[in-house]
Design an enzyme around this catalytic site. Structure first.
Site, PDB file in Angstrom:
ATOM      1  N   ASN A   9       0.866  -1.170   0.000  1.00  8.91           N
ATOM      2  CA  ASN A   9       0.000   0.000   0.000  1.00  8.91           C
ATOM      3  C   ASN A   9       0.905   1.223   0.000  1.00  8.91           C
ATOM      4  O   ASN A   9       1.475   1.577   1.032  1.00  8.91           O
ATOM      5  CB  ASN A   9      -0.903  -0.022   1.243  1.00  8.91           C
ATOM      6  CG  ASN A   9      -1.772   1.220   1.337  1.00  8.91           C
ATOM      7  OD1 ASN A   9      -1.769   2.054   0.425  1.00  8.91           O
ATOM      8  ND2 ASN A   9      -2.501   1.363   2.436  1.00  8.91           N
ATOM      9  N   LYS A  11       0.126   4.183  -0.293  1.00  7.51           N
ATOM     10  CA  LYS A  11      -0.544   5.372   0.269  1.00  7.51           C
ATOM     11  C   LYS A  11      -0.323   6.568  -0.677  1.00  7.51           C
ATOM     12  O   LYS A  11      -0.295   6.376  -1.891  1.00  7.51           O
ATOM     13  CB  LYS A  11      -0.085   5.623   1.708  1.00  7.51           C
ATOM     14  CG  LYS A  11      -0.299   4.358   2.571  1.00  7.51           C
ATOM     15  CD  LYS A  11      -0.204   4.576   4.035  1.00  7.51           C
ATOM     16  CE  LYS A  11      -0.431   3.237   4.760  1.00  7.51           C
ATOM     17  NZ  LYS A  11      -0.436   3.359   6.202  1.00  7.51           N
ATOM     18  N   HIS A  95      -9.757   0.865   4.901  1.00  2.00           N
ATOM     19  CA  HIS A  95      -8.479   1.107   5.572  1.00  2.00           C
ATOM     20  C   HIS A  95      -8.718   2.063   6.744  1.00  2.00           C
ATOM     21  O   HIS A  95      -9.535   2.987   6.643  1.00  2.00           O
ATOM     22  CB  HIS A  95      -7.463   1.703   4.594  1.00  2.00           C
ATOM     23  CG  HIS A  95      -6.078   1.737   5.164  1.00  2.00           C
ATOM     24  ND1 HIS A  95      -5.677   2.697   6.071  1.00  2.00           N
ATOM     25  CD2 HIS A  95      -5.023   0.917   4.993  1.00  2.00           C
ATOM     26  CE1 HIS A  95      -4.426   2.456   6.422  1.00  2.00           C
ATOM     27  NE2 HIS A  95      -3.995   1.374   5.777  1.00  2.00           N
ATOM     28  N   GLU A  97      -7.154   4.523   7.829  1.00  2.00           N
ATOM     29  CA  GLU A  97      -6.994   5.948   7.514  1.00  2.00           C
ATOM     30  C   GLU A  97      -8.255   6.500   6.862  1.00  2.00           C
ATOM     31  O   GLU A  97      -8.613   7.660   7.064  1.00  2.00           O
ATOM     32  CB  GLU A  97      -5.747   6.150   6.625  1.00  2.00           C
ATOM     33  CG  GLU A  97      -4.476   6.010   7.446  1.00  2.00           C
ATOM     34  CD  GLU A  97      -3.267   5.505   6.686  1.00  2.00           C
ATOM     35  OE1 GLU A  97      -3.249   5.554   5.445  1.00  2.00           O
ATOM     36  OE2 GLU A  97      -2.322   5.036   7.357  1.00  2.00           O
ATOM     37  N   GLU A 167      -5.296  -4.835  10.645  1.00  2.00           N
ATOM     38  CA  GLU A 167      -4.304  -3.773  10.804  1.00  2.00           C
ATOM     39  C   GLU A 167      -4.610  -3.008  12.084  1.00  2.00           C
ATOM     40  O   GLU A 167      -5.435  -2.078  12.069  1.00  2.00           O
ATOM     41  CB  GLU A 167      -4.353  -2.808   9.618  1.00  2.00           C
ATOM     42  CG  GLU A 167      -4.028  -3.441   8.285  1.00  2.00           C
ATOM     43  CD  GLU A 167      -3.454  -2.424   7.308  1.00  2.00           C
ATOM     44  OE1 GLU A 167      -2.324  -2.635   6.867  1.00  2.00           O
ATOM     45  OE2 GLU A 167      -4.112  -1.419   7.034  1.00  2.00           O
ATOM     46  N   GLY A 173       2.262   2.642  10.800  1.00  2.00           N
ATOM     47  CA  GLY A 173       3.177   3.768  10.621  1.00  2.00           C
ATOM     48  C   GLY A 173       3.861   4.209  11.908  1.00  2.00           C
ATOM     49  O   GLY A 173       4.449   5.285  11.962  1.00  2.00           O
ATOM     50  N   SER A 212       3.345  -1.781  10.488  1.00  2.00           N
ATOM     51  CA  SER A 212       4.787  -1.790  10.729  1.00  2.00           C
ATOM     52  C   SER A 212       5.446  -3.135  10.449  1.00  2.00           C
ATOM     53  O   SER A 212       6.347  -3.556  11.181  1.00  2.00           O
ATOM     54  CB  SER A 212       5.099  -1.319  12.160  1.00  2.00           C
ATOM     55  OG  SER A 212       4.693   0.033  12.330  1.00  2.00           O
TER      56      SER A 212
HETATM   57  P1  13P Z   1       2.863   0.632   7.762  1.00  3.82           P
HETATM   58  O1  13P Z   1       3.425  -0.653   7.194  1.00  3.82           O
HETATM   59  O2  13P Z   1       3.570   1.857   7.265  1.00  3.82           O
HETATM   60  O3  13P Z   1       2.712   0.571   9.243  1.00  3.82           O
HETATM   61  O4  13P Z   1       1.375   0.770   7.160  1.00  3.82           O
HETATM   62  C1  13P Z   1       0.515  -0.305   7.256  1.00  3.82           C
HETATM   63  C2  13P Z   1      -0.681  -0.008   6.448  1.00  3.82           C
HETATM   64  O5  13P Z   1      -1.463   0.856   6.785  1.00  3.82           O
HETATM   65  C3  13P Z   1      -0.870  -0.767   5.202  1.00  3.82           C
HETATM   66  O6  13P Z   1      -2.143  -0.574   4.692  1.00  3.82           O
END
Ligand code: 13P
Length: 251
Positions: A9, A11, A95, A97, A167, A173, A212
């Site tokens: 991803n 982002k 997701h 976010e 997640e 993150g 992470s």
């Molecule tokens: P990170 O691997 O940066 O923690 O992000 C995970 C994520 O949100 C994947 O969709």
């Protein structure tokens, strides 16, 4: 254990130039990895670029979001059919976010899941609890209710055509990964909730862990019984790290 799947991803990162460089660096190594399906979800404007770059390779393309609507006056939205037309095989839905920053509700996420299926895409349903919910002992309840919203909308047979990604919000993150045991516990719970509807379908559904995941913790996470791969954010932007994570999935 199910076949492994690793999804990048990206982002909101990248440009035409950096995407091309990253794919150039990834492809020779990714092509050599057997037994792991790899997919990359770039930002929407680069889906066509990625589809071109990954044509005739084993690496699939996915979208980070999808409209719950099929078509119409929905300014700024992108439909499942458009994503399929752009060469997508997967679409992330729900997701954290999108849930926390853009107010996506369980009901909307369920509609997005169905919209992806209707367009012939594999939806990747993201579930996860916040640190407050975990500390209050509500992890299973939160995951259960996020899952139930989709189960109630589409039923187990259709849900099983998708992928689920656990997640934990507190691990995204932050550099703080769930321990393999913490992740496995929630994955087992997800499979149990699904098994209550249909044990055979529950056993076959692909469950990814995200939050992470790095090259130094991927192998331990992927070795857990109910973890069938990963959804990778930050580490997917670095070719060496992402290749190592994909390799860990086939170990
Ligand atoms: P990170 O691997 O940066 O923690 O992000 C995970 C994520 O949100 C994947 O969709």
């Amino acid at each position: 254990m199910n076949a492994k799947l690793v999804i990048a991803n990206w982002k909101m990162h990248g440009t035409h130039a950096t995407n091309a460089r990253l794919i150039d660096a990834l492809l020779p190594s990714l092509q050599g990895i057997d037994g792991v399906q790899v997919a990359i979800c770039p930002p929407m404007p680069y889906l066509a670029q990625l589809s071109d770059l990954l044509e005739h390779t084993s690496v699939a393309v996915g979208a980070q979001n999808i409209s719950e609507r099929a078509q119409g006056a929905f300014t700024g939205e992108v439909s499942g059919q458009m994503l399929a037309d752009l060469g997508c095989a997967y679409a992330l839905v729900g997701h954290s976010e999108r849930r926390s920053l853009y107010g996506e509700t369980d009901a909307q996420v369920a509609m997005k899941f169905e919209a992806a299926l209707n367009a012939g895409l594999t939806p990747v349903l993201c579930l996860g609890e916040t640190i407050h919910q975990r500390k209050a002992g509500n992890t299973n309840a939160v995951i259960g209710s996020q899952l139930k919203a989709v189960l109630d909308q589409v039923g187990i047979a259709k849900l099983a055509k998708g992928v689920i990604a656990y997640e934990p919000v507190w691990a995204i993150g932050t550099g703080e990964t769930a321990t393999p045991e913490q992740a496995q516990q929630v994955h087992r719970h997800i499979r149990q909730v699904l098994a209550a509807r249909d044990p055979a379908l529950a056993a076959g559904i692909t469950l990814l862990y995200g939050g992470s995941v790095k090259d130094d913790n991927a192998a331990q996470l992927f070795a857990q019984h109910d973890i069938d791969g990963g959804l990778i954010g930050g580490a997917s932007l670095d070719a060496t790290s992402f290749v190592a994570i994909c390799q860990a999935a086939c170990a």
